[in-house]
Write a protein that holds these residues in place. Structure first.
Motif, PDB file in Angstrom:
ATOM      1  N   LEU A 410       0.653  -1.118   0.099  1.00  0.00           N
ATOM      2  CA  LEU A 410      -0.001  -0.181   0.123  1.00  0.00           C
ATOM      3  C   LEU A 410       0.878   1.194   0.022  1.00  0.00           C
ATOM      4  O   LEU A 410       2.112   1.215   0.654  1.00  0.00           O
ATOM      5  CB  LEU A 410      -1.027  -0.009   1.133  1.00  0.00           C
ATOM      6  N   PRO A 411       0.321   2.387  -0.667  1.00  0.00           N
ATOM      7  CA  PRO A 411       1.173   3.462  -0.716  1.00  0.00           C
ATOM      8  C   PRO A 411       1.411   4.185   0.627  1.00  0.00           C
ATOM      9  O   PRO A 411       0.377   3.978   1.579  1.00  0.00           O
ATOM     10  CB  PRO A 411       0.469   4.406  -1.659  1.00  0.00           C
ATOM     11  N   ALA A 494       1.705   4.938  12.275  1.00  0.00           N
ATOM     12  CA  ALA A 494       0.339   4.486  11.949  1.00  0.00           C
ATOM     13  C   ALA A 494       0.448   3.097  11.641  1.00  0.00           C
ATOM     14  O   ALA A 494       1.239   2.377  11.324  1.00  0.00           O
ATOM     15  CB  ALA A 494      -0.181   5.533  10.857  1.00  0.00           C
ATOM     16  N   LYS A 495      -0.975   2.369  11.567  1.00  0.00           N
ATOM     17  CA  LYS A 495      -1.264   0.937  11.544  1.00  0.00           C
ATOM     18  C   LYS A 495      -2.412   0.956  10.337  1.00  0.00           C
ATOM     19  O   LYS A 495      -3.368   1.785  10.407  1.00  0.00           O
ATOM     20  CB  LYS A 495      -1.451   0.096  12.739  1.00  0.00           C
ATOM     21  N   PHE A 496      -2.294  -0.151   9.505  1.00  0.00           N
ATOM     22  CA  PHE A 496      -3.633  -0.270   8.753  1.00  0.00           C
ATOM     23  C   PHE A 496      -4.458  -1.179   9.667  1.00  0.00           C
ATOM     24  O   PHE A 496      -4.085  -2.265   9.962  1.00  0.00           O
ATOM     25  CB  PHE A 496      -3.158  -1.085   7.392  1.00  0.00           C
ATOM     26  N   ALA A 497      -5.734  -0.710   9.424  1.00  0.00           N
ATOM     27  CA  ALA A 497      -6.763  -1.617  10.261  1.00  0.00           C
ATOM     28  C   ALA A 497      -6.935  -2.693   9.680  1.00  0.00           C
ATOM     29  O   ALA A 497      -7.428  -2.759   8.350  1.00  0.00           O
ATOM     30  CB  ALA A 497      -8.088  -0.565  10.291  1.00  0.00           C
ATOM     31  N   GLY A 498      -6.895  -3.734  10.303  1.00  0.00           N
ATOM     32  CA  GLY A 498      -7.245  -5.215   9.816  1.00  0.00           C
ATOM     33  C   GLY A 498      -6.070  -5.605   8.708  1.00  0.00           C
ATOM     34  O   GLY A 498      -6.420  -6.875   8.302  1.00  0.00           O
ATOM     35  N   LEU A 499      -5.037  -5.097   8.617  1.00  0.00           N
ATOM     36  CA  LEU A 499      -3.881  -5.501   7.744  1.00  0.00           C
ATOM     37  C   LEU A 499      -2.811  -5.677   8.459  1.00  0.00           C
ATOM     38  O   LEU A 499      -2.220  -4.998   9.304  1.00  0.00           O
ATOM     39  CB  LEU A 499      -3.867  -4.742   6.481  1.00  0.00           C
ATOM     40  N   ASP A 500      -1.973  -6.955   8.265  1.00  0.00           N
ATOM     41  CA  ASP A 500      -0.796  -7.107   8.780  1.00  0.00           C
ATOM     42  C   ASP A 500       0.228  -6.790   7.519  1.00  0.00           C
ATOM     43  O   ASP A 500       0.938  -7.468   6.910  1.00  0.00           O
ATOM     44  CB  ASP A 500      -0.776  -8.770   8.902  1.00  0.00           C
ATOM     45  N   GLN A 501       0.345  -5.394   7.698  1.00  0.00           N
ATOM     46  CA  GLN A 501       1.259  -4.836   6.892  1.00  0.00           C
ATOM     47  C   GLN A 501       1.716  -3.544   7.212  1.00  0.00           C
ATOM     48  O   GLN A 501       1.042  -2.644   7.918  1.00  0.00           O
ATOM     49  CB  GLN A 501       0.482  -4.285   5.451  1.00  0.00           C
ATOM     50  N   ILE A 502       3.186  -3.501   7.197  1.00  0.00           N
ATOM     51  CA  ILE A 502       3.868  -2.287   7.928  1.00  0.00           C
ATOM     52  C   ILE A 502       3.486  -0.935   6.819  1.00  0.00           C
ATOM     53  O   ILE A 502       3.471  -1.087   5.702  1.00  0.00           O
ATOM     54  CB  ILE A 502       5.439  -2.332   7.704  1.00  0.00           C
ATOM     55  N   VAL A 503       3.202   0.149   7.570  1.00  0.00           N
ATOM     56  CA  VAL A 503       2.735   1.568   6.888  1.00  0.00           C
ATOM     57  C   VAL A 503       4.158   2.035   6.622  1.00  0.00           C
ATOM     58  O   VAL A 503       5.022   2.194   7.305  1.00  0.00           O
ATOM     59  CB  VAL A 503       1.761   2.172   7.698  1.00  0.00           C
ATOM     60  N   LYS A 504       4.199   2.562   5.338  1.00  0.00           N
ATOM     61  CA  LYS A 504       5.323   3.446   4.986  1.00  0.00           C
ATOM     62  C   LYS A 504       5.541   4.763   5.635  1.00  0.00           C
ATOM     63  O   LYS A 504       4.353   5.123   6.125  1.00  0.00           O
ATOM     64  CB  LYS A 504       5.325   3.248   3.429  1.00  0.00           C
TER      65      LYS A 504
END
Length: 514
Positions: A410-411, A494-504
């Motif tokens: 995600l961007p 920050a964190k993406f809600a419901g996603l196991d992905q590191i925010v850039k």
């Protein structure tokens, strides 16, 4: 033979010869008369058979005309005219025969006494007057001329009947005739004057036979010419019958070429296509219907013709392929085959010319979206995912294809204060603002939760704040800011809600004190 300087004995011998010759002549005359009678009987039998046969042909032609007036109507009309003309003349000749045999009594076998019918006085006295015709003779010739003219008027100048017209002119010609000695005689004089009545009777019956023969030839010609016209190669066209109406590039094109009759005289009593009645134009059935959904479709129906008053059904079988109607140009960015990791990427799959229910797609993290051709793809690890497509073509053969997509994370979100990247307002507004982060210009609904940020007030040390709202230290620093100072919010985590992905890295935002 009995005169001259002959002895009485020689005269007697010669006289006996004369008597003997006369007796032979008399005996021969009876045999000839009987032969005429037998010939008359044969003609009568043939005429009766001809009447029945001709009636059957006329009836068959009437049935054909009733079933298909366009093809047989004109022939039936001509045949009806010929039937009336023929009957009138045939019956007239019959009356002449009655006159010839008037007063002649039949024997115990019901036959005429042929050997006694050696006189022709009834015809000589009734048909002739002096060297010419009597009123009756003129009537006979006039009736024959009328028959000939009426028949030729029905047939017209059509070349197909040229031979029959020539036969009518030949057999019913009433012009003067030259005899064997070169003497010109009138038609009736040559054929009937001075002949035994049985010979004249036979000639009249033979004329009736000629009339029936001409009638039979015409009926058969009408039937045959109509059939020939219908079957003429001029009424045939070559039709290309493809095994299907759409083919894919590289596929083998198969079909047949057939000859089919295509003329306006072929008129069915009924035509149905896919259950609906339709009309005919110029010998072909015309139909209209909606194309329907994408895929192969069948065309079925029936042609119904009447033949011998019975319906004859011909099945209609065909097919066609419906392909998607283009509604826009397909423009693709060559390097934009991208799906985003962790989100529901909508994927549409279709194959031109194949209905969606016969197309299947699969890939890691891919699932059907509920509608044919619609899928959701949530790619996992890796940098690329391949979508495999399989389908069943209209001819039953399998089809397969694949498409690869790059997988991107995600961007980076953009930080915002009070929902803005660069906000302005009073210090009191900043103290109660919420710091947020959003994926701007991103088509997927992704929620970003801020967990930490730094706040820098001019002239004050940087303060690290947990959560997404100002704490006591941050508020104290903001209270010392002056008008025109720009407060910077940075290092937003920050964190993406419901996603196991590191925010850039999240882009910073600012707030100007007013």
């Amino acid at each position: 033979m009995a005169g001259g300087k002959l002895t009485p004995r020689q005269k007697m011998i010669n006289l006996m010869y004369l008597v003997f010759i006369a007796m032979l002549a008399l005996n021969m005359s009876k045999e000839v008369l009987s032969a005429f009678g037998l010939m008359n009987e044969k003609f009568e039998t043939a005429n009766n058979a001809a009447m029945e046969t001709n009636s059957q042909i006329l009836s068959a032609l009437g049935t054909k005309a009733a079933d298909n007036s366009a093809q047989f109507g004109a022939a039936k009309k001509m045949a009806d005219q010929v039937a009336v003309i023929t009957k009138n003349f045939y019956d007239y000749i019959g009356k002449l025969k009655v006159d010839v045999t008037a007063g002649v009594e039949k024997n115990e076998n019901g036959k005429l006494p042929y050997e006694a019918m050696d006189k022709g006085d009834k015809i000589d006295e009734g048909w002739f007057e002096g060297d010419g015709y009597s009123a009756k003779g003129k009537e006979i010739v006039s009736t024959m001329d009328k028959y000939r003219a009426d028949m030729k008027a029905v047939l017209g100048n059509d070349a197909k009947y040229k031979a029959i017209i020539a036969e009518i002119d030949s057999k019913f010609n009433t012009a003067d005739v030259k005899d064997g000695e070169g003497v010109t005689k009138k038609y009736l004089d040559y054929n009937y004057k001075g002949f035994p009545s049985i010979a004249s009777l036979t000639k009249l019956t033979a004329m009736q036979n000629d009339v029936k023969g001409i009638e039979a030839q015409l009926y058969n010609a009408f039937m045959g010419n109509t059939a020939m016209a219908a079957a003429s190669m001029k009424n045939y066209k070559a039709f290309v019958m493809m095994d299907k109406s759409a083919f894919f590039q590289g596929e083998q094109v198969t079909g047949r070429v057939v000859l089919g009759r295509y003329d306006a005289s072929t008129v069915p009593t009924n035509v149905t296509v896919n259950g609906a009645s339709t009309s005919t134009e110029n010998g072909s059935a015309v139909f209209k219907m909606a194309a329907g959904s994408v895929g192969e479709k069948e065309i079925t129906g029936k042609f119904t013709f009447m033949e011998d008053k019975k319906p004859v059904v011909i099945d209609i079988e065909g097919n066609y392929v419906v392909v998607p109607k283009p509604n826009q140009a397909i423009v693709s960015a060559d390097k934009m085959n991208v799906v985003y990791r962790g989100v529901a990427n909508p994927i549409s799959v279709s194959v031109p010319g194949i209905s969606s229910d016969k197309v299947k797609a699969s890939a890691p993290g891919m699932a059907a979206a509920g509608k044919p051709g619609q899928y959701i793809l949530k790619p996992g690890a890796g940098n690329e995912v391949t979508v495999n497509v399989t389908a069943t073509m209209p001819d039953g053969k399998p089809f397969s294809s694949k498409q690869s997509f790059r997988i991107k994370g995600l961007p980076a979100p953009t930080g915002k204060v009070r929902g803005e990247v660069a906000a302005k307002g009073a210090k009191s507004n900043l103290e109660v603002c919420t710091i947020s982060a959003e994926l701007e210009d991103f088509d997927f609904p992704v929620t970003v939760n801020v967990t930490q940020f730094n706040i820098k007030v001019p002239g004050q040390p940087t303060i690290v704040v947990s959560g997404n709202k100002m704490d006591a230290r941050a508020k104290a620093a903001i209270a010392k800011a002056g008008r025109g100072d720009v407060v910077v919010i940075s290092e937003i985590k920050a964190k993406f809600a419901g996603l196991d992905q590191i925010v850039k890295r999240v882009a910073p935002c600012t707030f100007e004190i007013q």
